[in-house]
Design an enzyme around this catalytic site. Structure first.
Site, short mmCIF file in Angstrom:
data_model
loop_
_atom_site.label_atom_id
_atom_site.label_comp_id
_atom_site.label_asym_id
_atom_site.label_seq_id
_atom_site.Cartn_x
_atom_site.Cartn_y
_atom_site.Cartn_z
N LYS A 270 0.84 -1.20 0.00
CA LYS A 270 0.00 0.00 0.00
C LYS A 270 0.88 1.25 0.00
O LYS A 270 1.96 1.23 0.57
CB LYS A 270 -0.84 0.04 1.28
CG LYS A 270 -2.00 -0.91 1.34
CD LYS A 270 -2.75 -0.72 2.67
CE LYS A 270 -3.87 -1.75 2.85
NZ LYS A 270 -4.95 -1.64 1.88
N ARG A 345 -9.97 -11.53 3.22
CA ARG A 345 -10.85 -12.63 2.81
C ARG A 345 -10.14 -13.98 2.94
O ARG A 345 -10.78 -15.01 3.15
CB ARG A 345 -11.36 -12.38 1.38
CG ARG A 345 -10.32 -12.38 0.32
CD ARG A 345 -10.80 -11.72 -0.97
NE ARG A 345 -10.85 -10.25 -0.85
CZ ARG A 345 -11.23 -9.44 -1.83
NH1 ARG A 345 -11.63 -9.94 -3.00
NH2 ARG A 345 -11.25 -8.14 -1.65
N1 BES Z 1 -7.64 -3.54 4.87
C1 BES Z 1 -7.97 -3.25 3.53
C2 BES Z 1 -9.30 -2.50 3.37
C3 BES Z 1 -9.45 -1.17 4.04
C4 BES Z 1 -9.42 -0.01 3.29
C5 BES Z 1 -9.70 -1.08 5.39
C6 BES Z 1 -9.62 1.21 3.88
C7 BES Z 1 -9.88 0.16 6.00
C8 BES Z 1 -9.86 1.30 5.24
C9 BES Z 1 -8.07 -4.53 2.71
O1 BES Z 1 -7.27 -5.58 3.15
C10 BES Z 1 -7.66 -4.21 1.32
O2 BES Z 1 -6.59 -3.70 1.14
N2 BES Z 1 -8.53 -4.48 0.35
C11 BES Z 1 -8.24 -4.23 -1.02
C12 BES Z 1 -8.81 -5.36 -1.84
C13 BES Z 1 -8.42 -5.33 -3.29
C14 BES Z 1 -6.92 -5.51 -3.44
C15 BES Z 1 -9.15 -6.42 -4.04
C16 BES Z 1 -8.89 -2.91 -1.40
O3 BES Z 1 -9.99 -2.61 -0.93
O4 BES Z 1 -8.29 -2.16 -2.14
ZN ZN Z 2 -5.28 -5.49 2.41
#
Ligand code: BES
Ligand code: ZN
Ligand code: ZN
Length: 489
Positions: A270, A345
């Site tokens: 990230k 997930r």
């Molecule tokens: N922990 C994140 C989601 C998140 C985003 C939590 C903002 C709190 C605030 C999750 O693990 C994630 O990064 N999801 C990705 C999924 C994608 C790569 C399919 C996302 O939402 O971008």
């Molecule tokens: Zn994530």
């Protein structure tokens, strides 16, 4: 590594029943439009001032500084819906509490002149929750003592002791959840998170069993182990259980919480600003489950509830799972992992499969699962979807409204499931560019065989700016909703 402190200095606000206040106590009078304002120690001049503020200026809250004490007058106005009236009062409570805390007040008596139990409790709830502060890493005395309000007394004919006990439990449970979320990964890794659940179990009286890495390996929880591969700290899997002798449900209700103690995105790293910088909050689902178990057990509710928390951090370590990997999950299904940041997930899937062993009546998972959920509805509610029957869904939606942790149900059409098909395995761990919250839900749905609801709390779990009594940082979202749901079960 610093052990997480167990001090409870985050909120020390107690709610107690009290007799009529004496003349020099801080008071808040909850009144109706035409309630008489005599008998509260106000001069004739003050009474006419207050009346003018209410009537001509249409103010709902009037605060008087009588030097030896504060007097706040809060108008109870019925809104279109009862739950909106209550939310208005929680917010008013937060404002009044901020005023009292500024003045370094330590106690206050709410005088329920309106004769309305739920309104009085909502006001007190907003005050107590708004007084929360995460100050364990402040070393300057002046910062530490910011909020001094430590006891809210309630003087009401309508509010009973049980209501007050349950409000106290709510406040304590939300504090527990918020503090877990606010604690950084350096002091709260997966092992320490499990220890916190053990402490909470001891305090509230529910049973806690923690699976360590070797147990998780012997169970072949492939999703949890895959996410943990880039980490130095081992994963944990915590099982919490509240099963009182007398419980109303034949089959248990299982709560599952995402316990990613820190989400760097793994190899799909990230960016830092407005993304990785607050990913200590990625275990907010698990904090909600722990907080709810704490409240349910403390209140000795006659329900059989199980809490499951798969926990790990998600890091790009030397052996980290890599996009393209194929992973055998706990239930034997194969997942093509195409984005290391879709780790929630992966660990939830194993916990959801594990939940089948209980033949549950209902399973609810809570997870900061997708940025897509936050993008869709912001921080004002919870994105919900699932296969539970209308009856359970309606009860959950009602509890969502009552606590103002509102549920926004998303479509859960078959077409979304098509988007997670893999060329080489049973499924892949991400969908297309649209409907990301739903394709994440569809992924989870591949691991269930029971009535189930999925709550994506990515939006409201952690606030970048203060929002009334929800505060800034960890909100503890989910705790109040679940406690309300089980109280009414
Ligand atoms: N922990 C994140 C989601 C998140 C985003 C939590 C903002 C709190 C605030 C999750 O693990 C994630 O990064 N999801 C990705 C999924 C994608 C790569 C399919 C996302 O939402 O971008
Ligand atoms: Zn994530
Ligand atoms: Zn995550």
């Amino acid at each position: 590594m610093i052990r997480m402190m167990q001090s409870k200095n985050e909120v020390m606000t107690f709610v107690k029943k009290s007799p009529a206040p004496s003349a020099n106590e801080n008071i808040i009078v909850l009144c109706k439009q035409n309630s008489p304002l005599s008998g509260f120690g106000l001069s004739a001049e003050e009474i006419s001032f207050v009346k003018n503020e209410f009537e001509k200026k249409e103010k709902k809250t009037v605060i008087l500084n009588q030097l030896k004490r504060m007097v706040a007058l809060q108008l109870l106005e019925k809104k279109a819906k009862e739950y909106i009236t209550l939310e208005t009062l929680r917010k008013a409570g937060d404002k009044i509490a901020a005023y009292l805390n500024d003045a370094k007040a330590e106690t206050v008596v709410i005088v329920d002149s309106a004769g309305d139990a739920s309104a009085t409790l909502a006001l007190a709830e907003g005050m107590a929750l708004g007084t929360y502060q995460f100050i364990r890493y402040k070393t300057k005395e002046a910062d530490k003592i910011k909020n001094k309000l430590n006891t809210i007394y309630i003087n009401s004919k309508k509010v009973n002791i049980k209501d007050i006990e349950r409000l106290q439990i709510t406040i304590d449970a939300v504090r527990e959840a918020r503090t877990l979320v606010n604690e950084p990964v350096s002091t709260l890794n997966a092992v320490q998170l499990a220890k916190e659940f053990q402490r909470m179990g001891k305090e509230a009286g529910f049973k806690v069993t923690v699976f360590d890495k070797s147990k998780i390996e012997s169970l072949k929880m492939g999703g949890l182990l895959a996410v943990n591969k880039g980490s130095i700290d081992p994963p944990t899997f915590t099982v919490m259980e509240w099963k009182p002798a007398r419980h109303k449900n034949k089959k248990p209700i299982v709560l599952v919480g995402k316990g990613v103690v820190y989400d760097t995105g793994g190899l799909s790293l990230k960016p830092t600003p407005n993304s990785m910088d607050y990913m200590k909050c990625d275990m907010a689902g698990s904090a909600a489950v722990g907080g709810a178990m704490y409240a349910i057990a403390k209140a000795k509710l006659p329900v059989h509830v199980i809490g499951l928390v798969p926990a790990t951090d998600n890091r790009p370590g030397g052996n980290a799972y890599a996009p393209g990997d194929v992973i055998r999950m706990y239930d034997g299904q194969m997942v093509e992992m195409l984005n290391a940041d879709a780790e929630g997930r992966m660990i939830l899937a194993d916990a959801l499969s594990y939940a089948k062993e209980y033949s549950p009546e209902l399973v609810i998972d809570l997870a900061t699962l997708t940025g897509a959920a936050a993008a869709a509805i912001g921080s004002f509610g919870i994105v919900a979807m699932g296969t539970a029957g209308e009856n359970a869904k309606n009860k959950l939606k009602n509890s969502g409204n009552s606590t103002y942790e509102r549920l926004a149900e998303f479509p859960f059409w078959d077409e979304y499931d098509e988007l997670i098909k893999s060329d080489i395995a049973d499924m892949k761990n991400m969908g297309g560019p649209y409907g990301g919250a739903i394709t994440a839900g569809k992924f989870l749905a591949r691991f269930i065989d029971y009535p189930w609801m999925h709550f994506d709390i990515a939006g409201p779990a952690f606030l970048q700016a203060r929002d009334s009594y929800r505060g800034k940082g960890g909100t503890g979202i989910g705790v109040r909703l679940l406690f309300d749901f089980f109280k009414k079960y």
